[in-house]
Design an enzyme around this catalytic site. Sequence first.
Site, short mmCIF file in Angstrom:
data_model
loop_
_atom_site.label_atom_id
_atom_site.label_comp_id
_atom_site.label_asym_id
_atom_site.label_seq_id
_atom_site.Cartn_x
_atom_site.Cartn_y
_atom_site.Cartn_z
NE ARG A 59 -102.88 55.01 80.28
CZ ARG A 59 -102.84 53.72 80.20
NH1 ARG A 59 -101.71 52.94 79.92
NH2 ARG A 59 -104.03 53.17 80.39
CE1 TYR A 112 -79.29 67.66 81.34
CE2 TYR A 112 -80.72 65.63 81.51
CZ TYR A 112 -80.75 66.92 81.81
OH TYR A 112 -81.73 67.82 82.25
CG ASP A 184 -78.84 61.41 75.18
OD1 ASP A 184 -79.26 62.29 73.86
OD2 ASP A 184 -78.82 62.17 75.91
CE LYS A 209 -82.79 69.99 76.31
NZ LYS A 209 -83.46 68.89 76.95
#
Length: 393
Positions: A59, A112, A184, A209
Amino acid sequence: MDFSEYKKSTASVWAGETDLFTQGAVTPPIIKSVTFGYDDLDEWHRVATGNADGYIYSRNTNPTVHVLEEKIRILEGAEAATSFATGMGAISNTLFALLEPGKRVVSLKDTYGGASRLFLDFLPRYQVNVTLCDTTDFDAIETELAKGCDLLYLETPTNPTLKIVDLRRLAAAAKKVGAVTVVDNTFATPINQNPLALGADLVLHSATKFLCGHSDAMGGVLCGRKDLIQKVFQFREINGASLQADPAYLIARGMKTLELRIERQNASALTIAQYLKAHPKVSEVFYPGLESHPGHAIAKAQMSGFGGILSFSLTGGYEQVKQFLPRLQFVHLAASLGSVSTLAGPPRTTSHVELTEEQRSLLGIPESLIRYSVGIENVSDLITDLERALALV
């Protein structure tokens, strides 16, 4: 290993992989172990407290995930990097780790849809002050920054209207007031643009992406200043939005062909944008590689390529969009972008599905808009496909 003297295509292949793996393997193993054992308690403690290299619990950190983090760190020229289960995990963890009640964010109206929801709905619930500015009104953004700002959040090219933001100018203005600049860089990728070199403090990607490139793994990455990355890492460590080994492996493997794919997609997107701009059934084309694009000069100055995404509006509105899109043969009508196969769809079902039609209108996103993510297919075949579909509406 120092990759500063090497090209990005070399770094995409070798970053994080310069040492041989178990049994001399030349590709990174997928290490699924949740936990990592130590015979020496003192060494275990040093690793657990961050005073020695190693792994404790997946984790927090994982060897396979580390390979991916090194690739993006080196390609973006960053001090440090960390990763997340999704691109939205990267965005939300960054914002919530660096902000608290009373802090102020300045951002853009064109971001976005998921990020827009955070700015419009979620952050205000936690008494974080949010100001969204007209995306290309740089004077207005600088004015808002001068009033006091803790975090400047930018996206360029923007999703889905491909507006261009002057990163160097706005990052400099943010530094004057002590604000952290987050960019971004998903649309541009580190092949076409490096925001850290233009003054940003942090750069993030939806690794789902272009970095992955094959629509088969989800992830997010953040890189930049080491002190800020550590703060976000500690939040993510407790928040639990960790990237797993399997998708990390797939994304890192996809990144080995990143420059090859991006060069092809850059060239194809420009050719398609030029074709669509001359078509009588297309009312507007949004692509920064076109000289007619309002942000072309800035894009040319801060980008080495204009990207594989374009958007365009049809003259007949959304009803024509509904007729046109199903007639395309070499396009998946699906959300997401950046794949080897072409993907397309309207913002109401893709980038801004979370928003209402009224909210999309306020953001300047017409219902007639189509976002078109160019794959690596032959560009003449894609144009023939577009031409055939346009002739039928």
